[in-house]
Design an enzyme around this catalytic site. Structure first.
Site, PDB file in Angstrom:
ATOM      1  CB  THR D  95      -0.907   0.008   1.242  1.00  0.00           C
ATOM      2  OG1 THR D  95      -1.711  -1.170   1.216  1.00  0.00           O
ATOM      3  CG2 THR D  95      -1.803   1.230   1.260  1.00  0.00           C
ATOM      4  CE  LYS D 171      -4.362  -1.815   0.694  1.00  0.00           C
ATOM      5  NZ  LYS D 171      -5.037  -2.847   1.443  1.00  0.00           N
ATOM      6  CE  LYS D 240       1.380   3.862   5.349  1.00  0.00           C
ATOM      7  NZ  LYS D 240       1.925   2.612   4.796  1.00  0.00           N
TER       8      LYS D 240
END
Lengths: 292, 292, 292, 292
Positions: D95, D171, D240
């Site tokens: 990711t 994503k 994050k």
């Protein structure tokens, strides 16, 4: 003038005292009668009922906690409604909802009575020296008639509209602006604190420069010191006012995201600290959430 | 003193002019050289490179748009780094990120050079009369050495920390506080507007009473008039500063919900109106969303 | 069983039809009598008043738009209150406020009548096949008595509490969860759309993988297509439900920041598009604000 | 096929094991070499450097923690870049940020190498049985070439775009949707909890009806139980990812108010609980703030 004054909290007592000092003939009423004592010593008559405070009056002030308190005093037994002498004016200085102010205005109109919404900005010490700011909503002639009294309690009167409810809206919006200051200063102070800056030095900076206004100084001090008791304006009252802002925003269909955020956030002091802290405790959450 | 000045936008030109008027020996540099002309006529020397502006200087100011511009001027070819005379000070007055300020301080320290972060509050007209507020972060001795120059461009210097990055943080936090004012006044004004109150009368009220501060007056006027062009401080710059606040908040782990909301909301003018409107266009969304 | 059914909107009509088909003896009432016609043709009796629908009934359902509608039908002239036969149960399937549900429960208790809050999840097409989900709040014995009827209209009954108001709260919370889905899918879709991804392909992805649930599929389709009319559940109704969530959150002192954000945001369709769009128009703002 | 696999965390190990089991010739690399042991026992070769894993490979997978880790492995000494055989494909399943994905794609293109962004949805147990969902961004031919391998690790591949960065965006948006679920379920559960409803009964209700999806069940359980350790996906990683969503939203100029709120709120677990709790701790704040 012959004046009735109902509601002798800190604000009301200071306002009524000003009227007495200016030589007016004042009859006071308070649910807890003991609070009338100091004013009685200054020459006020004391009534047993709201209606009693209206007897012979040209103007009757109300300065109470909220809609419910005013509802009792106006619509209750021995209430103001119907007891006001012909041509007399009910001046409402409490912070009330827009909706209830509208209802109040309509009830007085239906009873052939005159009504002026005249909420005020300022704390008790400001009221004591007659330096409040008065936000008025009502017919021009009605305002003119009570102006001499408003000049005794306030330093300036702003007539916002001939509709009383507009004055209620403006007063509430002012409390929203104050709450926004509390929150944003609280966030900024949490940030610089974590960055190693002294909270009081920071406050000195912002209030000496861009934000040289009493709201920033007063609330900024409480937030810098993280000292929220005793309350000058308790968190539940602040929360209530933001709720009334949101109710007005909903009725008028005005999306106000910061108001929504503040209304939500003001539940935290209530949930956690009960009724006691000042509403400026709102300004502490950013610091608390940062782990400090 | 012998002074270099790099960056001659509206702010920089006004600051450099003050230094010239105070009798200092000023060498200026600007990427677009034409902007140096008016200062040259007032007696400034004009350098061809940033390094040229450092030659022989005791102090070199930079007043540029953002991190990237300062990066070019400091770290680029013919940049300040390494060109500063021994003992000279680089005074950075731009609004920079905390992170980049830290890097700047470290680079100068490594090169054996002195550095002072000294961002300012105030618009070009304020700079022109030397009434800026200076927020300083640096060693006490470094501050003391440039204080005579800071006194020429500003009315007061606030030393927040011996760490330059703390000054950057404080400056950014100030812009966050201003954005909060824009948003909250925008929401309040949308509300009372829908409630039938005149926007300008409302502004007059709040800025005569609780919010008697220049930020409320200046931005309040733009919001009352719904006039956001030409920009005094363009929306993309405001958005960038709030982003830098959020980056600092993230690094320091300080949740700032209003800052988050503002950062999000400031994307709207960018998405819709492009680069042109003033950042106070933020204050228009509540009115626009209310269907007005 | 002998059943009264009050409120023949799309949902109520489908539920009453199920009860008829299951062989129960149903007497219906609707303010606009014409809506009773199709049920009459299926064998229902038609009453002229709410009280008429209670006559001889063992159970009386109400399925109405909001607190006010139920208030009229229960407390109004010829209302349910006092007209319920001894031992009969009023089953309230409307989405009501927590506060009003509490009042309703208290009024029935005071009148010696039985009451069950039984709001439902599901749209009219689901009601038509008896596949609703029923959220029940009331005494165990009361639930047991009406369970055969609940099994006709729903596929499963969840008894959340012996307090009716808890069922109201749970139902409202469900609508909040749906609104959260609308908003978050709206934001995600705006983002990927701007990033060059096809909205429908994206919906296909998320609903085939992590979010394989009807709420995501149904509302996701409306948002992908940006098609919000005709309304399945109109924006003002959605806004009202979120308001009721926030009122409950305030009373219970539960800060709910996303609920606050949604309540604010749901004013936008009302302010701009009037009463017509579906509440999923909430999911379009992120796309609209991105300039698309 | 001859396959390189770099990054042997829980996810990477499970994926590499699947490839081995399917009969492919796999060379693995991991910075901490010990993690390669179990795969070596299953028949994998072990390389000493990322470049070593590329030697002779037709496809090289990377499955790493974040941009930095991939940067090291691709651009570092003995990195993938330049070491990929002619015509081989780098499949990135981590990711990553949109920005870094773009940089990665450009660097491979410049080096005449092929690249496919193929992040996945699913936890390690899902990876172990080859039931991941793969989100692919890349040239059609490139996708077609690696499809047999994607079919070994995943149950379905969604090709979102020929641009790798679009897959990264999709994503990230999925993780935003999950965070929204955590927050909204957390708020709803706090509300009904305060209203006297059992948290687990409530979860049973919502996941049996409207929200019958794994995300609601899995995270709902953690929130109902208020059990956030050990972490399946640690709060800093979640924070994050939301930050990367907000960075993409900023670049694409898409206001996402809920994303902003979540990004802010995810700082609280970091500020208070350090690195340890699962990101679903986000779902506990509403309960905690309600005083429970």
């Amino acid at each position: 003038m012959k004046v009735g004054f109902i509601g002798l909290g800190q604000m009301g007592s200071a306002m009524a005292a000003r009227l007495l000092e200016a030589g007016h003939d004042v009859t006071v009423y308070n649910r807890t009668r003991a609070r009338a004592k100091p004013l009685q010593e200054k020459g006020a008559s004391v009534a047993d009922t709201p209606a009693g405070a209206c007897s012979g009056a040209e103007v009757v002030f109300t300065m109470l906690a909220d809609d419910h308190a005013v509802e009792d005093v106006v619509f209750g037994e021995q209430g103001i409604l119907g007891a006001l002498p012909r041509g007399a004016v009910h001046v409402s200085s409490s912070t009330l909802s827009v909706d209830f102010t509208r209802r109040l205005a309509a009830a007085h109109a239906e009873a052939g009575e005159r009504f002026l919404a005249a909420p005020v900005f300022g704390r008790p010490d400001v009221a004591a020296v007659g330096k409040l700011f008065v936000v008025a909503g009502g017919e021009q002639q009605t305002v003119a008639g009570v102006q001499p009294l408003l000049d005794v309690i306030g330093q300036r009167t702003f007539v916002m509209s001939s509709e009383p409810e507009a004055a209620a809206l403006v007063k509430l919006s002012g409390n929203f602006l104050i709450a926004s200051v509390i929150e944003s200063v609280g966030e900024a102070m949490a940030l610089v604190d974590r960055g190693g800056v002294d909270r009081r030095a920071y406050l000195e900076l912002i209030t000496s420069t861009l934000f040289n206004a009493p709201v920033y100084k007063g609330y900024g001090q409480l937030i810098a010191d993280r000292k929220y008791e005793p309350a000058g304006f308790a968190a539940p009252l602040g929360q209530k006012d933001i709720r009334l802002v949101l109710a007005a925003a909903e009725e008028l269909r005005v999306p106000m995201p910061v108001a929504g955020l503040l209304g939500d956030r003001l539940l935290r002091p209530l949930a956690n600290g009960g009724e006691k802290p000042d509403w400026s405790a709102l300004g502490d959450f950013a610091t608390a959430d940062s782990g400090a």
